[in-house]
Design an enzyme around this catalytic site. Structure first.
Site, PDB file in Angstrom:
ATOM      1  N   ARG A   1     -13.965 -10.973   0.041  1.00  0.00           N
ATOM      2  CA  ARG A   1     -13.873  -9.745   0.835  1.00  0.00           C
ATOM      3  C   ARG A   1     -12.463  -9.645   1.409  1.00  0.00           C
ATOM      4  NH1 ARG A   1     -19.185  -8.047   1.725  1.00  0.00           N
ATOM      5  NH2 ARG A   1     -18.306  -6.001   2.044  1.00  0.00           N
TER       6      ARG A   1
ATOM      7  N   GLN B   1     -10.766  -4.852  -2.564  1.00  0.00           N
ATOM      8  CA  GLN B   1     -11.580  -3.716  -2.119  1.00  0.00           C
ATOM      9  C   GLN B   1     -11.933  -2.763  -3.254  1.00  0.00           C
ATOM     10  OE1 GLN B   1      -9.517  -1.880   1.150  1.00  0.00           O
ATOM     11  NE2 GLN B   1     -10.598  -3.100   2.684  1.00  0.00           N
TER      12      GLN B   1
ATOM     13  N   ASP C   1     -14.967  -4.048  -5.178  1.00  0.00           N
ATOM     14  CA  ASP C   1     -16.060  -4.586  -4.363  1.00  0.00           C
ATOM     15  C   ASP C   1     -17.350  -3.838  -4.685  1.00  0.00           C
ATOM     16  OD1 ASP C   1     -17.773  -5.515  -2.439  1.00  0.00           O
ATOM     17  OD2 ASP C   1     -16.412  -5.221  -0.750  1.00  0.00           O
TER      18      ASP C   1
ATOM     19  N   SER D   1     -19.956  -3.378  -1.765  1.00  0.00           N
ATOM     20  CA  SER D   1     -19.671  -2.291  -0.828  1.00  0.00           C
ATOM     21  C   SER D   1     -19.950  -0.924  -1.451  1.00  0.00           C
ATOM     22  CB  SER D   1     -18.219  -2.365  -0.351  1.00  0.00           C
ATOM     23  OG  SER D   1     -18.020  -3.481   0.488  1.00  0.00           O
TER      24      SER D   1
ATOM     25  N   TYR E   1     -19.109 -11.587   5.971  1.00  0.00           N
ATOM     26  CA  TYR E   1     -20.558 -11.683   5.956  1.00  0.00           C
ATOM     27  C   TYR E   1     -21.059 -12.349   7.231  1.00  0.00           C
ATOM     28  CZ  TYR E   1     -20.145 -10.834   0.940  1.00  0.00           C
ATOM     29  OH  TYR E   1     -19.861 -10.295  -0.284  1.00  0.00           O
TER      30      TYR E   1
END
Length: 374
Positions: free
Chosen positions: A119, A124, A127, A130, A230
């Site tokens: 993460r 990003q 991901d 997400s 997390y």
């Protein structure tokens, strides 16, 4: 290279791993792409849309026989047998399923599970957790609104005033924050809780009230910081205080959306049966953690049940209920990951010095790279 996009065969899975948008870019880079017939049909992407950008339409054997296979979910035994040794598999392969990873290793393929990506800012754009959780959070509110027997917003009518629904969101990760934002757009009054104090500002910026459970020890505060974005399991003392706070808020709520997950572990119980018994008749619970045991013990995976007058929704694949956009976002995630494993000459290149590639690699040369302890 030859890239294959198979049809997803898991029950209820409507997404596809590549769209005409991403395939056009891959073909523009000199790759050949074969899409299994009807692979994108459930995501409103007919074969003609893929053919229009230069993709070949083939059967399962042609798609799985490619140099690189793009999947949404891990292949079953029949699908895996169609892949040749040395082929590359990229998808959401569940890095905590040791048995599945072992089968992939035995087949001699190179497998990447994108859920294992770190993460970080650099990761990003790929991901997948997400991108899909964002959709799940949105859809959770829409499903709740559909099950809820009243209006969500406050309405002032000639026949009287209807009060706005009270929504409680448990867990303020990507899914939880999107649930807050969506419920706010629908006019609900929202409260939200999370173990991480850092998300309080995000919750309040979206128009919700933060349910604060103060920390009493350094251990509680350290666990609340989480690891790599997390949450971590919290001490029993804090969980007890949070359970009491949730109990009080849930009794007043009309809709509760639970999103608390810890990778590789059973989902924590946040909504106990005793709390559900005291909730208002007609209330709705949408449990996004149903696939990992549920945040409520009354949740039944992939079913909608009524317990103590409360409707509990246990859909385990909410993103698949929005297949067109879910596929579009997921396909872009895969496209960005491929940039890390395909060199400038268009050939597969395994760079283990790249932290994203190394983290996602599950097996190679007949061996599982990472075995998770249970």
């Amino acid at each position: 290279m030859h890239i294959g996009v198979p049809l997803e065969t898991r029950a209820g899975e409507t997404r596809v791993a590549a769209t005409p948008e991403t395939i056009k870019k891959l073909i523009g880079q000199g790759h050949q792409v074969t899409v299994q017939s009807n692979a994108g049909l459930n995501a409103s992407l007919p074969d003609s849309a893929y053919e229009a950008v230069g993709a070949l339409i083939g059967d399962a054997g042609a798609a799985f026989g490619a140099d690189i296979v793009l999947k949404v979910l891990a292949p079953d035994a029949t699908e895996l047998a169609r892949m040749r040794p040395g082929a590359v598999l990229v998808g959401m392969l569940n890095p905590f399923d040791d048995d599945s990873i072992a089968r992939m290793a035995a087949q001699g393929i190179i497998a990447f599970a994108l859920e294992a990506a770190p993460r970080t800012s650099r990761a990003q754009s790929l991901d997948v957790l997400s991108s899909q959780a964002n959709i799940a959070g949105y859809k959770a509110v829409m499903v709740a609104a559909n099950q809820y027997p009243r209006f969500m917003p406050m309405l002032m009518t000639a026949a009287g005033t209807v009060k706005a629904a009270r929504v409680l969101v448990l867990g303020a990760g990507v899914a939880g924050l999107q649930a807050i934002a969506t419920a706010k757009r629908l006019g609900a009054v929202i409260e939200a809780s999370d173990v991480r104090p850092a998300v309080k500002e995000q919750i309040e910026s979206l128009g919700a009230k933060f349910v604060d459970v103060p920390f009493e020890t350094d251990e509680e505060r350290e666990c609340a910081e989480g690891v790599g974005g997390y949450a971590r399991p919290m001490p029993a003392s804090w969980m007890l205080r949070q359970a009491q706070a949730v109990h009080e808020r849930a009794r007043q709520a009309d809709i509760v959306i639970t999103t608390a997950l810890i990778p590789g572990r059973r989902a924590p119980t946040l909504l106990h049966e005793e709390t559900v018994q005291l909730m208002k008749p007609g209330s709705v619970v949408v449990d996004l953690a149903a696939a990992q045991g549920g945040n409520c013990p009354l949740t039944v995976p992939d079913q909608v049940v009524i317990r103590h007058g409360v409707t509990l929704v246990g859909y385990t694949n909410l993103a698949a209920l929005v297949p067109a956009d879910a596929s579009a976002l997921y396909a872009r995630n895969l496209l960005d990951f491929l940039k890390l494993v395909i060199d400038k000459d268009g050939q597969f290149h395994l760079d283990l010095e790249d932290d994203i590639v190394a983290a996602c690699l599950m097996c190679r040369d007949g061996q599982a790279v990472r075995v998770n302890s249970r």
